[in-house]
Design a protein around this motif. Sequence first.
Motif, PDB file in Angstrom:
ATOM      1  N   ARG A 129       0.840  -1.218   0.000  1.00 52.30           N
ATOM      2  CA  ARG A 129       0.000   0.000   0.000  1.00 52.30           C
ATOM      3  C   ARG A 129       0.863   1.252   0.000  1.00 52.30           C
ATOM      4  O   ARG A 129       0.558   2.235  -0.696  1.00 52.30           O
ATOM      5  CB  ARG A 129      -0.932  -0.029   1.209  1.00 52.30           C
ATOM      6  CG  ARG A 129      -2.041  -1.058   1.115  1.00 52.30           C
ATOM      7  CD  ARG A 129      -3.088  -0.832   2.194  1.00 52.30           C
ATOM      8  NE  ARG A 129      -2.528  -0.977   3.521  1.00 52.30           N
ATOM      9  CZ  ARG A 129      -2.518  -2.124   4.193  1.00 52.30           C
ATOM     10  NH1 ARG A 129      -3.019  -3.225   3.639  1.00 52.30           N
ATOM     11  NH2 ARG A 129      -2.001  -2.188   5.404  1.00 52.30           N
ATOM     12  N   MET A 130       1.934   1.251   0.796  1.00 55.90           N
ATOM     13  CA  MET A 130       2.796   2.428   0.849  1.00 55.90           C
ATOM     14  C   MET A 130       3.492   2.662  -0.492  1.00 55.90           C
ATOM     15  O   MET A 130       3.659   3.810  -0.937  1.00 55.90           O
ATOM     16  CB  MET A 130       3.828   2.249   1.970  1.00 55.90           C
ATOM     17  CG  MET A 130       3.203   2.085   3.352  1.00 55.90           C
ATOM     18  SD  MET A 130       4.419   1.726   4.647  1.00 55.90           S
ATOM     19  CE  MET A 130       5.257   3.284   4.737  1.00 55.90           C
ATOM     20  N   VAL A 131       3.888   1.570  -1.164  1.00 54.10           N
ATOM     21  CA  VAL A 131       4.556   1.712  -2.457  1.00 54.10           C
ATOM     22  C   VAL A 131       3.591   2.245  -3.514  1.00 54.10           C
ATOM     23  O   VAL A 131       3.940   3.131  -4.323  1.00 54.10           O
ATOM     24  CB  VAL A 131       5.153   0.353  -2.877  1.00 54.10           C
ATOM     25  CG1 VAL A 131       5.622   0.405  -4.333  1.00 54.10           C
ATOM     26  CG2 VAL A 131       6.317  -0.014  -1.968  1.00 54.10           C
ATOM     27  N   ARG A 132       2.362   1.733  -3.517  1.00 52.38           N
ATOM     28  CA  ARG A 132       1.377   2.217  -4.499  1.00 52.38           C
ATOM     29  C   ARG A 132       1.084   3.699  -4.303  1.00 52.38           C
ATOM     30  O   ARG A 132       0.958   4.464  -5.276  1.00 52.38           O
ATOM     31  CB  ARG A 132       0.096   1.390  -4.385  1.00 52.38           C
ATOM     32  CG  ARG A 132       0.229  -0.016  -4.978  1.00 52.38           C
ATOM     33  CD  ARG A 132      -1.131  -0.685  -5.129  1.00 52.38           C
ATOM     34  NE  ARG A 132      -1.780  -0.872  -3.842  1.00 52.38           N
ATOM     35  CZ  ARG A 132      -1.631  -1.952  -3.076  1.00 52.38           C
ATOM     36  NH1 ARG A 132      -0.821  -2.930  -3.486  1.00 52.38           N
ATOM     37  NH2 ARG A 132      -2.272  -2.059  -1.941  1.00 52.38           N
ATOM     38  N   ASP A 133       0.957   4.136  -3.047  1.00 49.99           N
ATOM     39  CA  ASP A 133       0.723   5.563  -2.804  1.00 49.99           C
ATOM     40  C   ASP A 133       1.874   6.408  -3.324  1.00 49.99           C
ATOM     41  O   ASP A 133       1.664   7.486  -3.915  1.00 49.99           O
ATOM     42  CB  ASP A 133       0.526   5.798  -1.299  1.00 49.99           C
ATOM     43  CG  ASP A 133      -0.755   5.153  -0.781  1.00 49.99           C
ATOM     44  OD1 ASP A 133      -1.639   4.844  -1.616  1.00 49.99           O
ATOM     45  OD2 ASP A 133      -0.870   4.941   0.450  1.00 49.99           O
ATOM     46  N   ALA A 134       3.107   5.944  -3.096  1.00 50.71           N
ATOM     47  CA  ALA A 134       4.261   6.714  -3.569  1.00 50.71           C
ATOM     48  C   ALA A 134       4.329   6.731  -5.089  1.00 50.71           C
ATOM     49  O   ALA A 134       4.681   7.753  -5.709  1.00 50.71           O
ATOM     50  CB  ALA A 134       5.553   6.123  -2.978  1.00 50.71           C
ATOM     51  N   GLN A 135       3.993   5.600  -5.730  1.00 49.90           N
ATOM     52  CA  GLN A 135       4.028   5.557  -7.182  1.00 49.90           C
ATOM     53  C   GLN A 135       2.951   6.445  -7.805  1.00 49.90           C
ATOM     54  O   GLN A 135       3.161   7.057  -8.851  1.00 49.90           O
ATOM     55  CB  GLN A 135       3.869   4.111  -7.657  1.00 49.90           C
ATOM     56  CG  GLN A 135       5.085   3.237  -7.339  1.00 49.90           C
ATOM     57  CD  GLN A 135       4.858   1.777  -7.674  1.00 49.90           C
ATOM     58  OE1 GLN A 135       3.717   1.354  -7.892  1.00 49.90           O
ATOM     59  NE2 GLN A 135       5.936   1.004  -7.720  1.00 49.90           N
ATOM     60  N   LEU A 136       1.766   6.511  -7.154  1.00 58.09           N
ATOM     61  CA  LEU A 136       0.722   7.402  -7.654  1.00 58.09           C
ATOM     62  C   LEU A 136       1.155   8.862  -7.574  1.00 58.09           C
ATOM     63  O   LEU A 136       0.700   9.695  -8.364  1.00 58.09           O
ATOM     64  CB  LEU A 136      -0.573   7.184  -6.857  1.00 58.09           C
ATOM     65  CG  LEU A 136      -1.315   5.864  -7.124  1.00 58.09           C
ATOM     66  CD1 LEU A 136      -2.510   5.712  -6.187  1.00 58.09           C
ATOM     67  CD2 LEU A 136      -1.771   5.793  -8.584  1.00 58.09           C
ATOM     68  N   ALA A 137       2.021   9.175  -6.599  1.00 56.24           N
ATOM     69  CA  ALA A 137       2.519  10.548  -6.470  1.00 56.24           C
ATOM     70  C   ALA A 137       3.661  10.835  -7.435  1.00 56.24           C
ATOM     71  O   ALA A 137       4.247  11.927  -7.394  1.00 56.24           O
ATOM     72  CB  ALA A 137       2.969  10.808  -5.038  1.00 56.24           C
ATOM     73  N   GLY A 138       4.020   9.853  -8.265  1.00 57.53           N
ATOM     74  CA  GLY A 138       5.043  10.088  -9.275  1.00 57.53           C
ATOM     75  C   GLY A 138       6.438   9.676  -8.860  1.00 57.53           C
ATOM     76  O   GLY A 138       7.401  10.030  -9.555  1.00 57.53           O
ATOM     77  N   HIS A 139       6.602   8.948  -7.777  1.00 59.31           N
ATOM     78  CA  HIS A 139       7.935   8.533  -7.324  1.00 59.31           C
ATOM     79  C   HIS A 139       8.270   7.154  -7.869  1.00 59.31           C
ATOM     80  O   HIS A 139       7.387   6.312  -8.095  1.00 59.31           O
ATOM     81  CB  HIS A 139       8.002   8.515  -5.805  1.00 59.31           C
ATOM     82  CG  HIS A 139       7.774   9.857  -5.171  1.00 59.31           C
ATOM     83  ND1 HIS A 139       8.685  10.880  -5.235  1.00 59.31           N
ATOM     84  CD2 HIS A 139       6.700  10.343  -4.477  1.00 59.31           C
ATOM     85  CE1 HIS A 139       8.214  11.942  -4.606  1.00 59.31           C
ATOM     86  NE2 HIS A 139       7.003  11.650  -4.126  1.00 59.31           N
TER      87      HIS A 139
END
Length: 485
Positions: free
Chosen positions: A349-359
């Motif tokens: 979940r933490m990785v998906r949130d960061a990827q959605l933010a463009g990271h």
Amino acid sequence: MPKFLARLLPQSLQGRLTLVMVIGVLLTQLVGNFIWAAQRRAEALSETGTAAQHLAHSASSAVRFFLSLPPNYRPLIIQQFREMGGTRFLVNINQAPVPARAIAGQELADAALKQVRATLKEDLPNISEVRLAFAWPDKLPVGDNGATIADLPDTWVQHIMLTKPAPVLLIQVEMDPGHWLYLATLMPNPYFLETGNPLTRDRLLLQALSLAAVLLLSIMVVRWITRPLAALSEAATAFGKGEHGPALPETGSREFVNTARAFEAMRQRIQRYIEDRERLFVSISHDLRTPIMRLKLRTELLDDEAMQSEFHDDLDELDMMVKGALQTVKDSDIHENPTEVRLDALLGRMVRDAQLAGHAVLFSASGLSVAAKPLALKRAIGNLLNNALHYGDKVELAVRERAGNIEIEVRDHGPGVPEAALAGLCEPYVRLEHGRSQNSSGMGLGLGIARGIVQAHGGELLLANAPGGGFRATIVLPGGAFVPL
């Protein structure tokens, strides 16, 4: 050598006490058996020598009796003895000594033969040749015609043939040329050879049963003694993790009861101190925000713009410190029960949130779980991930099991940290130069909060520069099977 022995020793107090008691009992048994076996050996040699001497005197009397008879009368006397039911000796006359398979390698047998030979030589000094041997009755020859004991009537050999075979003493004496007197008999103790072996099957079984009983009782006593210490260790570990377990039972020895009472009193004092300190800290931090706000409003009334700017800067710094203090208390003091945390779901979940933010964040599932407080662990990992996203172009998350522990690694590909600054990174409000330039809104509290959460779980936060560039933060948590609390 001492280090090697230290690795072989059990790590627990129960294991070490059990090992010492087992070794002590075994050494006592071995020394006791050695001393007892030495005494039994000396007694057996003495008893065998005395019995062999008496038997040799009887044999000497028999030899003298047959020597006193004319040669043609000797077979008649032997036949009469057999018809009367036999004598102590099985007697026969042969033309030559009968070869027999002698018993070899028996200390008691050799001692008995030595004593018989010496006694016969003393009683019969004129005898030219004597042949002695111990042999088993199975297929024992009695005559030079090939006859064995098994071929003779039972009445002739009833004093020699026993239910359990016993060694037979053979005495062959040359009375005159072509006439050898054959005497076969048993020792007074037919099974005297067994007395030379003190460690018989029955005694070994008795020793094993007594040893097992002593060891079982020793292990039970050791467990009974060390069980309260294990409870004390578990209570101290739980208290160190911030868990509020039940009070230690005041049972067992007087020393443990006193220890349990002292530990419980110490735990209550520390808990009260921590709660009072947190309440005081939160109250002071919260109450400071109101006068800071009033000072900011009053600063707007100043006519001197330079003075007004300086006041604003000081008040902003003070406000940041108060907010940081409140955040530290809020983030570190998360009251929740430990449970099984599936790391793939949490980190996913933490990785998906960061990827959605463009990271750019890389993560591979591991299938591992750990016993932890979910929100607190998420807060600690989140702080490390946020730092990595601020200071690195790409972030890699990895979870692995090593040496019984669970390791969660967060690595960025940023500029890294000077080696001299690594030791103070977790201190509050510590920020490096490149950190202030890339993240001006931070307060330098993330790593300290993460370290506090990890230590509350009984783990460790390791910070180091990664090989090939970048920075690496590793959370090491105790692994093992999850046990609900």
